[in-house]
Design an enzyme around this catalytic site. Structure first.
Site, mmCIF file in Angstrom:
data_model
loop_
_atom_site.group_PDB
_atom_site.id
_atom_site.type_symbol
_atom_site.label_atom_id
_atom_site.label_comp_id
_atom_site.label_asym_id
_atom_site.label_seq_id
_atom_site.Cartn_x
_atom_site.Cartn_y
_atom_site.Cartn_z
ATOM 1 N N ASN A 11 -1.604 -22.854 -1.632
ATOM 2 C CA ASN A 11 -3.003 -23.152 -1.309
ATOM 3 C C ASN A 11 -3.822 -21.895 -1.628
ATOM 4 O OD1 ASN A 11 -5.469 -23.815 -0.210
ATOM 5 N ND2 ASN A 11 -4.784 -23.648 1.932
ATOM 6 N N LYS A 13 -6.954 -21.566 -1.581
ATOM 7 C CA LYS A 13 -8.192 -21.508 -0.780
ATOM 8 C C LYS A 13 -9.387 -21.190 -1.692
ATOM 9 C CE LYS A 13 -5.432 -19.955 3.107
ATOM 10 N NZ LYS A 13 -5.454 -19.546 4.501
ATOM 11 N N HIS A 98 -6.664 -29.212 6.852
ATOM 12 C CA HIS A 98 -6.274 -27.807 6.998
ATOM 13 C C HIS A 98 -7.024 -27.224 8.194
ATOM 14 C CE1 HIS A 98 -5.863 -23.527 6.188
ATOM 15 N NE2 HIS A 98 -4.814 -23.845 5.440
ATOM 16 N N GLU A 100 -8.517 -24.556 8.622
ATOM 17 C CA GLU A 100 -9.825 -23.945 8.314
ATOM 18 C C GLU A 100 -10.908 -25.007 8.236
ATOM 19 O OE1 GLU A 100 -8.430 -21.710 4.926
ATOM 20 O OE2 GLU A 100 -7.287 -20.457 6.301
ATOM 21 N N GLU A 168 1.340 -26.146 10.645
ATOM 22 C CA GLU A 168 0.738 -24.823 10.478
ATOM 23 C C GLU A 168 0.103 -24.397 11.797
ATOM 24 O OE1 GLU A 168 -0.106 -24.041 6.031
ATOM 25 O OE2 GLU A 168 -1.913 -24.780 6.971
ATOM 26 N N GLY A 174 -2.643 -16.760 7.935
ATOM 27 C CA GLY A 174 -3.352 -15.560 7.489
ATOM 28 C C GLY A 174 -3.184 -14.385 8.447
ATOM 29 N N SER A 215 1.655 -17.517 7.100
ATOM 30 C CA SER A 215 2.149 -16.183 6.729
ATOM 31 C C SER A 215 3.531 -16.209 6.085
ATOM 32 C CB SER A 215 2.134 -15.248 7.946
ATOM 33 O OG SER A 215 0.820 -15.129 8.464
HETATM 34 C C1 PEP Z 1 -2.507 -21.768 4.539
HETATM 35 O O1 PEP Z 1 -3.595 -21.481 4.064
HETATM 36 O O2 PEP Z 1 -2.204 -22.955 4.645
HETATM 37 C C2 PEP Z 1 -1.632 -20.691 4.961
HETATM 38 C C3 PEP Z 1 -0.508 -21.004 5.533
HETATM 39 O O3 PEP Z 1 -2.049 -19.397 4.716
HETATM 40 P P1 PEP Z 1 -1.157 -18.048 4.827
HETATM 41 O O4 PEP Z 1 0.136 -18.321 4.114
HETATM 42 O O5 PEP Z 1 -1.983 -17.018 4.164
HETATM 43 O O6 PEP Z 1 -0.943 -17.813 6.277
#
Ligand code: PEP
Length: 259
Positions: A11, A13, A98, A100, A168, A174, A215
């Site tokens: 992803n 983003k 997601h 976000e 998630e 992040g 992460s």
């Molecule tokens: C994500 O954006 O779905 C995500 C898991 O980001 P990161 O791997 O940076 O934590």
């Protein structure tokens, strides 16, 4: 444990210009073509404006594309939005719900469900993100939150065969520090499978791919993939680095013994 497809999803983003996206996708492709890992579907989710050029760039490869969002309507007066119809033919997957979007854009349970249905109706595979915030976890509400997100997200889906779930936890995205594999397996093998079996049946629940995201990097991904209830990873930050992401794809195949 299951016959669910293994997935490594990047992803990107709101990162990469079209030119940068093309360079990054070419780099990922080159690294995976040198010694292709078996049995894992690689999916890149660039910003909308890069979907068409990447579709052309990757058309003869094993890499699939995904969008990061969609609007539930097929067309209309929704300035700035992208419909499922526009995505058809450009990508196979679409990330829905997601964290976000749930937390920054204030997308509620109901609209996520509408988007999931719109994606499936358009022949796209939604990657439905679920996960609790830190305060919900501290209150002991993680399981209930995830189960409600699944119930509402899948409310319009009679046949979930072409649906992917990504667990998630919001506090791990992040953050640089992932959840522990034990905490993740507790939800992916517990609340998520239980709710899927509740909504459908046991056999169906086992066939749905459940990913972990938060992460993930080449150093920690294997510990998650060693959990039988996890069929891949949704990767944010590390997917912007072709070497790291290609390594995650490779480690997915190795951990699951498909390579
Ligand atoms: C994500 O954006 O779905 C995500 C898991 O980001 P990161 O791997 O940076 O934590």
């Amino acid at each position: 444990m299951s016959a669910a497809t293994l997935l490594a999803v990047g992803n990107w983003k709101m990162n990469t210009t079209v030119q940068e996206a093309m360079a990054l996708a070419s780099d990922v492709r080159r690294r995976l073509e040198d010694d292709p890992p078996g049995g894992v579907q690689t999916v890149l989710c660039p910003p909308f404006i890069s979907l068409a050029p990447l579709h052309d760039l990757l058309k003869d490869s094993n890499i699939a594309l995904g969008a990061q969002n969609l609007h539930p309507q097929t067309s209309g007066a929704f300035t700035g939005e992208i419909s499922p119809t526009m995505l058809q033919g450009l990508c196979r997957y679409v990330i829905v719900g997601h964290s976000e979007r749930r937390h920054i854009m204030r997308e509620g349970y109901h609209v996520v469900g509408q988007k999931v249905k719109a994606a499936v109706d358009a022949g796209l595979t939604p990657i439905i993100c679920v996960g609790e915030t830190l305060s919900q976890r501290r209150q002991g509400a993680a399981e209930a939150v995830v189960r409600r997100q699944l119930e509402t997200g899948l409310s319009g889906i009679a046949d979930p065969r072409h649906v992917v779930i990504a667990y998630e936890p919001v506090w791990a995205i992040g953050a640089g520090v992932p959840a522990t594999p034990v905490v993740v397996a507790d939800i992916t093998g517990g609340a998520i499978r239980t709710e899927l079996a509740n909504l459908y049946d046991d056999a169906t629940a086992q066939k749905i791919a459940v990913l972990y995201g938060g992460s993930v990097n080449p150093e920690n991904v294997t510990a998650f993939l060693e959990q039988p209830s996890i069929q891949g990873a949704l990767v944010g930050g590390a997917s912007l680095d072709a070497a790291q992401f290609a390594q995650i794809v490779r480690l997915t195949a190795e951990a699951k013994g498909t390579d």
